[in-house]
Enzyme design. Sequence first.
Site, short mmCIF file in Angstrom:
data_model
loop_
_atom_site.label_atom_id
_atom_site.label_comp_id
_atom_site.label_asym_id
_atom_site.label_seq_id
_atom_site.Cartn_x
_atom_site.Cartn_y
_atom_site.Cartn_z
N SER A 190 0.81 -1.23 0.00
CA SER A 190 0.00 0.00 0.00
C SER A 190 0.84 1.27 0.00
O SER A 190 0.38 2.32 0.45
CB SER A 190 -0.96 0.01 1.20
OG SER A 190 -1.78 -1.15 1.19
N ARG A 191 2.06 1.14 -0.45
CA ARG A 191 2.99 2.29 -0.51
C ARG A 191 3.32 2.85 0.88
O ARG A 191 3.79 3.98 1.01
CB ARG A 191 2.44 3.41 -1.41
CG ARG A 191 2.35 3.02 -2.89
CD ARG A 191 3.73 2.73 -3.45
NE ARG A 191 3.74 2.49 -4.88
CZ ARG A 191 3.69 1.27 -5.44
NH1 ARG A 191 3.61 0.20 -4.67
NH2 ARG A 191 3.72 1.14 -6.74
#
Length: 213
Positions: A190-191
């Site tokens: 999810s970065r």
Amino acid sequence: MSLKLADIRKDYSKKELSPEECLPDAVAQFEIWLKEAIGAEVPEPTAMHVASVDADGRPSSRIVLLKGVENGQFLFYTNYLSRKGRQIAANPFVSLTFFWPELERQVRIEGQARQLPGEISDEYFASRPYTSRLGAWASEQSTEIASKAELVKRAAMFGVRYPFKVPRPPHWGGYAVTPDHIEFWQGRPSRLHDRVQYTLQPDGRWQTARLAP
């Protein structure tokens, strides 16, 4: 066919990183990651992106191979009269970046570059292959040449001059980068990547902090 670059995505999930699990010394932590990259057979694990700045403040960058980590410094070798050599002479501050996508890792290093003592450059130069030593004489790095044939001719000329022992050119040698900032980046889902920054303190200790991705 148009390239839809915005659609290219990769999720990272192999490992995690926190300041608590990092070694107190930033360079020692780097050596662990480098050994892991070599052990994982990452292509060109010592390849690093070296960025320098010219007298007008314009940055330029290129890939160079790391040739040593000694006494807390990062070593590489090049032509002192090349574009990067001239820029370092005018402004010694540089940055180094390592990217090991197979491990989902990146390391950024900031510091000052200084020329290594001649005897150290001599020792490394003597360890290079014969043709590479001739190439250091033949190539007036970063200057314009009329053709590839001209470069080959110069290499042949120096081969005649130095059929056996090739001395180190005075314009070629090593740099030692003394770091004051080192950041370790570990890709996460999810970065929400893990980033641990080391900052060198006046007393010589490294201070760590977690950075937002």
